[in-house]
Design a protein around this motif. Structure first.
Motif, PDB file in Angstrom:
ATOM      1  N   GLU A   1       0.928  -1.115  -0.061  1.00  0.00           N
ATOM      2  CA  GLU A   1      -0.064   0.161   0.013  1.00  0.00           C
ATOM      3  C   GLU A   1       0.914   1.232   0.142  1.00  0.00           C
ATOM      4  O   GLU A   1       0.530   2.324  -0.722  1.00  0.00           O
ATOM      5  N   GLY A   2       1.956   0.996   0.802  1.00  0.00           N
ATOM      6  CA  GLY A   2       2.959   2.386   0.786  1.00  0.00           C
ATOM      7  C   GLY A   2       3.619   2.677  -0.593  1.00  0.00           C
ATOM      8  O   GLY A   2       3.594   3.629  -0.719  1.00  0.00           O
ATOM      9  N   ILE A   3       3.924   1.489  -1.169  1.00  0.00           N
ATOM     10  CA  ILE A   3       4.629   1.591  -2.358  1.00  0.00           C
ATOM     11  C   ILE A   3       3.701   2.329  -3.387  1.00  0.00           C
ATOM     12  O   ILE A   3       4.244   3.038  -4.190  1.00  0.00           O
ATOM     13  N   ASP A   4       2.356   1.812  -3.074  1.00  0.00           N
ATOM     14  CA  ASP A   4       1.546   2.222  -4.391  1.00  0.00           C
ATOM     15  C   ASP A   4       1.148   3.567  -4.258  1.00  0.00           C
ATOM     16  O   ASP A   4       1.060   4.464  -5.288  1.00  0.00           O
ATOM     17  N   VAL A   5       0.871   4.087  -2.962  1.00  0.00           N
ATOM     18  CA  VAL A   5       0.658   5.598  -2.872  1.00  0.00           C
ATOM     19  C   VAL A   5       1.691   6.645  -3.156  1.00  0.00           C
ATOM     20  O   VAL A   5       1.654   7.658  -3.687  1.00  0.00           O
ATOM     21  N   LEU A   6       2.945   5.821  -2.773  1.00  0.00           N
ATOM     22  CA  LEU A   6       4.303   6.947  -3.526  1.00  0.00           C
ATOM     23  C   LEU A   6       4.259   6.946  -4.979  1.00  0.00           C
ATOM     24  O   LEU A   6       4.436   8.101  -5.537  1.00  0.00           O
ATOM     25  N   ALA A   7       4.228   5.789  -5.553  1.00  0.00           N
ATOM     26  CA  ALA A   7       4.445   5.774  -6.999  1.00  0.00           C
ATOM     27  C   ALA A   7       3.493   6.249  -7.867  1.00  0.00           C
ATOM     28  O   ALA A   7       3.532   7.042  -8.881  1.00  0.00           O
ATOM     29  N   ALA A   8       2.103   6.510  -7.028  1.00  0.00           N
ATOM     30  CA  ALA A   8       1.400   7.299  -7.657  1.00  0.00           C
ATOM     31  C   ALA A   8       1.493   8.576  -7.812  1.00  0.00           C
ATOM     32  O   ALA A   8       0.912   9.464  -8.486  1.00  0.00           O
ATOM     33  N   GLN A   9       2.576   9.346  -7.072  1.00  0.00           N
ATOM     34  CA  GLN A   9       2.826  10.718  -7.023  1.00  0.00           C
ATOM     35  C   GLN A   9       4.030  10.906  -8.045  1.00  0.00           C
ATOM     36  O   GLN A   9       4.593  12.065  -8.245  1.00  0.00           O
ATOM     37  N   SER A  10       4.637   9.846  -8.703  1.00  0.00           N
ATOM     38  CA  SER A  10       5.550   9.910  -9.575  1.00  0.00           C
ATOM     39  C   SER A  10       4.998  10.761 -10.712  1.00  0.00           C
ATOM     40  O   SER A  10       4.345  10.843 -11.408  1.00  0.00           O
ATOM     41  N   PRO A  11       6.184  11.832 -11.283  1.00  0.00           N
ATOM     42  CA  PRO A  11       5.629  12.554 -12.323  1.00  0.00           C
ATOM     43  C   PRO A  11       5.563  12.026 -13.583  1.00  0.00           C
ATOM     44  O   PRO A  11       6.250  10.731 -13.875  1.00  0.00           O
TER      45      PRO A  11
ATOM     46  N   THR B   1      10.632   1.648  -7.615  1.00  0.00           N
ATOM     47  CA  THR B   1      11.801   2.589  -7.970  1.00  0.00           C
ATOM     48  C   THR B   1      11.100   4.140  -8.162  1.00  0.00           C
ATOM     49  O   THR B   1      11.873   4.924  -7.639  1.00  0.00           O
ATOM     50  N   GLN B   2       9.845   4.128  -8.530  1.00  0.00           N
ATOM     51  CA  GLN B   2       9.092   5.411  -8.953  1.00  0.00           C
ATOM     52  C   GLN B   2       8.788   5.973  -7.454  1.00  0.00           C
ATOM     53  O   GLN B   2       8.801   7.076  -6.910  1.00  0.00           O
ATOM     54  N   ALA B   3       8.414   4.928  -6.473  1.00  0.00           N
ATOM     55  CA  ALA B   3       8.242   5.483  -5.070  1.00  0.00           C
ATOM     56  C   ALA B   3       9.609   6.054  -4.515  1.00  0.00           C
ATOM     57  O   ALA B   3       9.309   7.111  -3.633  1.00  0.00           O
ATOM     58  N   ALA B   4      10.584   5.291  -4.889  1.00  0.00           N
ATOM     59  CA  ALA B   4      12.029   5.719  -4.321  1.00  0.00           C
ATOM     60  C   ALA B   4      12.255   7.247  -4.715  1.00  0.00           C
ATOM     61  O   ALA B   4      12.855   7.988  -4.116  1.00  0.00           O
ATOM     62  N   LEU B   5      11.911   7.462  -6.081  1.00  0.00           N
ATOM     63  CA  LEU B   5      11.968   8.777  -6.780  1.00  0.00           C
ATOM     64  C   LEU B   5      11.432   9.918  -6.115  1.00  0.00           C
ATOM     65  O   LEU B   5      11.811  10.862  -5.764  1.00  0.00           O
ATOM     66  N   VAL B   6      10.068   9.528  -5.607  1.00  0.00           N
ATOM     67  CA  VAL B   6       9.100  10.255  -4.776  1.00  0.00           C
ATOM     68  C   VAL B   6       9.863  10.975  -3.497  1.00  0.00           C
ATOM     69  O   VAL B   6       9.870  11.890  -3.325  1.00  0.00           O
TER      70      VAL B   6
END
Length: 275
Positions: free
Chosen positions: A77-87, A261-266
């Motif tokens: 869930e945490g990964i998904d909500v962060l990745a959703a913020q990826s530009p 990786t997208q979550a880590a980018l955010v």
């Protein structure tokens, strides 16, 4: 038994930001108050511990008093909500154009994973491991990066199997079309020899002749200049993998590596936003 306290070396505002995203996600899911084992802040700390130190899920579950299955669910869930913020890539390129940037850098990296049994057929007709990179000699996923001229990560792609060539990955993700459009407006892209022949507006070094001859002086000078500028792009992957140790070896499903990786980018962009 020895008990001890620990400090997580991430800014408190980052944990609060993730907690807010998780609160919104719970509201959208229709989660009722008091039905979760962890508060959103405790949930955020769990996710950040995994990203920052690659803490084993069993340890996270033990420390928070939840089951391993629940811990995995909370982590995803945490990964998904962060990745959703990826530009999105077009938005990133428009921002760089508005900022007056002269160029961006594209590069690919392998995010290592455990051994995967999936196989495919190579261009030579022989069976190979789908997620094995012959270039890196490891299993993993190919991730494409777009970075600023000084090597700060701006955008990362979804994951494709490690056997995929960088140029093929860039084309599969539709990256080349967006870069062509940006180049037409004055924002060129620098790349290494792995992207040779990608198209107008994406500059790669000139390869040495196959007949044994050497490049002329102008071509060698151009290659040296391109390499000195492009090599800074490798800092983008290093910023993510050194800060977020979970990226050094993913033990979750390899198809999740893109979202991770997208979550880590955010997380990285949030930490650097005020600098």
């Amino acid at each position: 038994m020895i008990t001890y306290s620990a400090t997580l070396d991430v800014p408190r505002p980052l944990g609060q930001y993730l907690a807010q995203l998780l609160q919104v996600d719970r509201r959208e899911r229709g989660t009722r108050r008091g039905r979760r084992a962890l508060t959103t802040l405790s949930h955020a700390v769990l996710v950040l511990r995994w990203f920052r130190h690659g803490t084993p899920v069993a340890a996270l579950a033990r420390d928070t008093g939840i089951s391993i299955a629940t811990c995995y669910r909370y982590l995803h869930e945490g990964i998904d909500v962060l990745a959703a913020q990826s530009p999105e890539l077009p938005d990133v390129l428009r921002e760089r154009l508005a900022a007056g940037a002269t160029h961006v850098i594209i590069d690919g990296t392998l995010i290592t994973t455990d051994r995967v049994t999936d196989t495919t057929v190579s261009t030579k007709g022989t069976p190979i491991h789908l997620w094995y990179s012959g270039k890196h000699r490891r299993f993993g996923a190919n991730i494409q990066f777009i970075a600023t001229a000084d090597g700060f990560p701006l955008w990362v792609s979804d994951a494709v199997p490690g056997s995929t060539h960088d140029l093929a990955a860039a084309r599969d993700h539709g990256i080349t079309g967006a870069l062509y459009a940006a180049a037409a407006q004055g924002l060129v892209t620098l790349a290494d020899k792995g992207y040779q022949g990608v198209g107008i507006g994406i500059h790669t070094p000139t390869k040495a002749p196959a007949d044994g001859n050497v490049l002329d002086a102008d071509s060698r000078c151009r290659n040296q200049l391109l390499t000195s500028l492009r090599c800074l792009g490798e800092r983008a992957a290093a910023l993510l993998t050194t800060r977020w140790q979970a990226l050094n070896r993913i033990t979750l499903c390899p198809k999740r590596i893109g979202s991770i990786t997208q979550a880590a980018l955010v997380l990285t962009q949030f930490e650097h936003a005020g600098r």
